[in-house]
Write an enzyme that holds these catalytic residues in place. Structure first.
Site, PDB file in Angstrom:
ATOM      1  N   TYR A 153       0.817  -1.211   0.000  1.00  0.00           N
ATOM      2  CA  TYR A 153       0.000   0.000   0.000  1.00  0.00           C
ATOM      3  C   TYR A 153       0.852   1.263   0.000  1.00  0.00           C
ATOM      4  CZ  TYR A 153      -4.649   2.067   0.666  1.00  0.00           C
ATOM      5  OH  TYR A 153      -5.833   2.738   0.495  1.00  0.00           O
ATOM      6  N   LYS A 160      -3.558   8.073   3.238  1.00  0.00           N
ATOM      7  CA  LYS A 160      -4.737   7.777   4.053  1.00  0.00           C
ATOM      8  C   LYS A 160      -4.519   8.221   5.504  1.00  0.00           C
ATOM      9  CE  LYS A 160      -7.549   5.869   1.058  1.00  0.00           C
ATOM     10  NZ  LYS A 160      -8.809   6.524   0.653  1.00  0.00           N
TER      11      LYS A 160
END
Length: 254
Positions: A153, A160
């Site tokens: 990720y 995020k």
């Protein structure tokens, strides 16, 4: 009567009918809301997907990196509704160099793109829509638990984390105007966005066995229902919150 009866909702990020945003728009309509969509890039595709909703909503072009689009957003949305009671922010993007195990070698330009589109746009969208939210309302963003370093990720995880912090600051600054700001942290889903992440299969294989409630990788409705609930009047005193809709994985040690 549905829990969004009479409310006016803006939903961003509808690209396919497998997205959380599409499911949120569908459920919002079923719960009585008037919905407006925004799209970026392939606007004709968004317009085609919009026809699959119970009622075909208007579609407005929005590139969150385009100041002219943001500056005119309230006026353009206002051509279809006389205000907004809720917003779904479902916008995120990172170049391929920022994903898939390239964390140490990603150039700043690509990191900046990921942060601009995935983090800063939350604030940009909120500010652009403020003229339409004079009676308060709710803004809900889509998150993926940023408290851990996940495989592959990489810089999207950092973006995020920034989104989670941004939501808290927006909650602080918009609360006096009666606007609630919350996030829904969904588990991994087989959406278009997920397919663009190299190595996403690692999530697909490991998540369902770890979830106490189980986890359906193809069912976007639980996350969408959470978005709709947070925009309803049933959460009048909740802001700055992250609601996990992940089958319970966030609460269980690995």
């Amino acid at each position: 009567m549905g829990i969004l009866q009479g409310k006016r909702i803006l939903v961003t990020g509808v690209l396919t009918d497998s997205s959380i945003a599409f499911s949120a728009a569908k459920i919002a309509q079923q719960e009585g809301a008037s919905v407006v969509l925004t799209g970026y890039g392939r606007l004709s595709l968004v317009e085609r997907i919009a026809k699959r909703l119970p009622e075909t909503p208007p579609v407005i072009e929005l590139d969150v990196q385009n100041e002219e689009h943001l500056g005119s957003l309230a006026e353009r949305v206002g051509e279809h509704v006389d205000g907004l009671d809720g917003i779904v922010h479902s916008i995120a993007f990172a170049p391929q160099t920022a994903l898939g195990g390239n964390f140490l070698s990603t150039p700043w330009e690509d990191v900046a793109t990921a942060v601009h589109v995935s983090t800063y746009s939350f604030k940009s969208l909120a500010v652009a829509c403020l003229p339409l939210m004079k009676e308060g309302g709710a803004i809900v963003g889509l998150d993926f638990d940023a408290s851990k370093a996940w495989p592959v990720y990489d810089w999207m995880g950092v973006a995020k984390a920034g989104l989670e912090s941004c939501a808290r600051y927006l909650a602080r600054d918009l609360g006096p105007q009666g606007i609630r700001v919350n996030l829904v942290a969904a588990g991994p889903l087989r959406t278009m966005a997920a397919k663009s992440i190299p190595g996403f299969a690692e999530f697909e294989d490991s998540w369902p066995p770890r979830a106490p409630l189980g986890w359906d990788l193809s069912d976007t409705s639980p996350a969408a229902r959470a978005c709709v609930a947070l925009m309803s009047d049933w959460f009048p005193a909740t802001t700055g919150e992250i609601v996990h809709v992940d089958g319970g994985v966030h609460a269980i040690g690995s």
